[in-house]
Design a protein around this motif. Structure first.
Motif, PDB file in Angstrom:
ATOM      1  N   TYR A 149       0.858  -1.180   0.000  1.00 10.46           N
ATOM      2  CA  TYR A 149       0.000   0.000   0.000  1.00 10.46           C
ATOM      3  C   TYR A 149       0.901   1.239   0.000  1.00 10.46           C
ATOM      4  CZ  TYR A 149      -2.885  -3.791   1.795  1.00 10.46           C
ATOM      5  OH  TYR A 149      -3.505  -5.009   1.978  1.00 10.46           O
ATOM      6  N   PRO A 150       1.428   1.609  -1.178  1.00  6.84           N
ATOM      7  CA  PRO A 150       2.418   2.692  -1.232  1.00  6.84           C
ATOM      8  C   PRO A 150       1.899   4.041  -0.743  1.00  6.84           C
ATOM      9  CG  PRO A 150       1.770   2.013  -3.453  1.00  6.84           C
ATOM     10  CD  PRO A 150       1.119   1.071  -2.496  1.00  6.84           C
ATOM     11  N   ASP A 151       0.623   4.321  -0.933  1.00  6.11           N
ATOM     12  CA  ASP A 151       0.079   5.605  -0.474  1.00  6.11           C
ATOM     13  C   ASP A 151       0.140   5.732   1.046  1.00  6.11           C
ATOM     14  OD1 ASP A 151      -0.449   6.222  -3.096  1.00  6.11           O
ATOM     15  OD2 ASP A 151      -2.587   5.720  -2.970  1.00  6.11           O
ATOM     16  N   SER A 191       4.265  -0.917   8.757  1.00  4.22           N
ATOM     17  CA  SER A 191       4.708   0.249   7.985  1.00  4.22           C
ATOM     18  C   SER A 191       6.090  -0.059   7.414  1.00  4.22           C
ATOM     19  CB  SER A 191       4.767   1.494   8.869  1.00  4.22           C
ATOM     20  OG  SER A 191       5.856   1.421   9.745  1.00  4.22           O
ATOM     21  N   PHE A 192       6.439   0.612   6.338  1.00  2.00           N
ATOM     22  CA  PHE A 192       7.749   0.404   5.728  1.00  2.00           C
ATOM     23  C   PHE A 192       8.869   0.675   6.734  1.00  2.00           C
ATOM     24  CE2 PHE A 192       6.215   1.542   1.143  1.00  2.00           C
ATOM     25  CZ  PHE A 192       5.433   0.400   1.120  1.00  2.00           C
ATOM     26  N   GLY A 193       8.639   1.605   7.654  1.00  4.72           N
ATOM     27  CA  GLY A 193       9.649   1.955   8.651  1.00  4.72           C
ATOM     28  C   GLY A 193       9.912   0.867   9.675  1.00  4.72           C
ATOM     29  N   LYS A 243       2.381   3.806   2.844  1.00  4.15           N
ATOM     30  CA  LYS A 243       3.707   3.314   3.231  1.00  4.15           C
ATOM     31  C   LYS A 243       3.586   2.125   4.174  1.00  4.15           C
ATOM     32  CE  LYS A 243       5.924   7.624   2.292  1.00  4.15           C
ATOM     33  NZ  LYS A 243       6.791   8.672   2.670  1.00  4.15           N
ATOM     34  N   ARG A 244       2.750   1.159   3.769  1.00  5.01           N
ATOM     35  CA  ARG A 244       2.500  -0.052   4.558  1.00  5.01           C
ATOM     36  C   ARG A 244       2.505  -1.257   3.631  1.00  5.01           C
ATOM     37  NH1 ARG A 244       1.259   0.945   9.553  1.00  5.01           N
ATOM     38  NH2 ARG A 244       0.193  -0.995  10.031  1.00  5.01           N
ATOM     39  N   CYS A 245       2.659  -2.435   4.235  1.00  4.10           N
ATOM     40  CA  CYS A 245       2.565  -3.669   3.473  1.00  4.10           C
ATOM     41  C   CYS A 245       1.984  -4.762   4.356  1.00  4.10           C
ATOM     42  CB  CYS A 245       3.920  -4.079   2.918  1.00  4.10           C
ATOM     43  SG  CYS A 245       5.168  -4.435   4.166  1.00  4.10           S
TER      44      CYS A 245
END
Length: 90
Positions: free
Chosen positions: A25-27, A50-52, A29-31
């Motif tokens: 889910y790039p908008d 989250s990507f972080g 910043k999660r996957c």
């Protein structure tokens, strides 16, 4: 970040989890991960992060991580991946 990528993260900031990305889910910043191994939560199957929260790759796997990945490669009949993992074993 892409579907199929292997991820190492900490669930709730303290439990090591390994899985592969099933949705991005790039908008936001999660996957979403399909969890294959999670310390203290062996029944966990899915996790959204989250990507972080992704822990950067390292060339070192613990014995348990490597054994789990080898088992998964065998279960999915992925010969190339199995051979790559066995190279770590040498």
């Amino acid at each position: 970040m892409e579907v199929g990528q292997w991820i190492h993260t900490k669930y709730m900031g303290k439990h090591d989890c390994i899985g592969f990305v099933t949705s991005v889910y790039p908008d936001f910043k999660r996957c979403k991960l399909r969890v294959t191994q999670c310390e203290n939560h062996p029944r966990m199957k899915w996790l959204e992060i989250s990507f972080g929260d992704i822990i950067p790759d390292s060339d070192y796997f613990t014995r348990t991580e490597l054994d789990s990945l080898i088992d998964l490669a065998l279960a999915t009949y992925d010969k190339d991946w199995f051979e790559q993992l066995m190279a770590f074993n040498e």
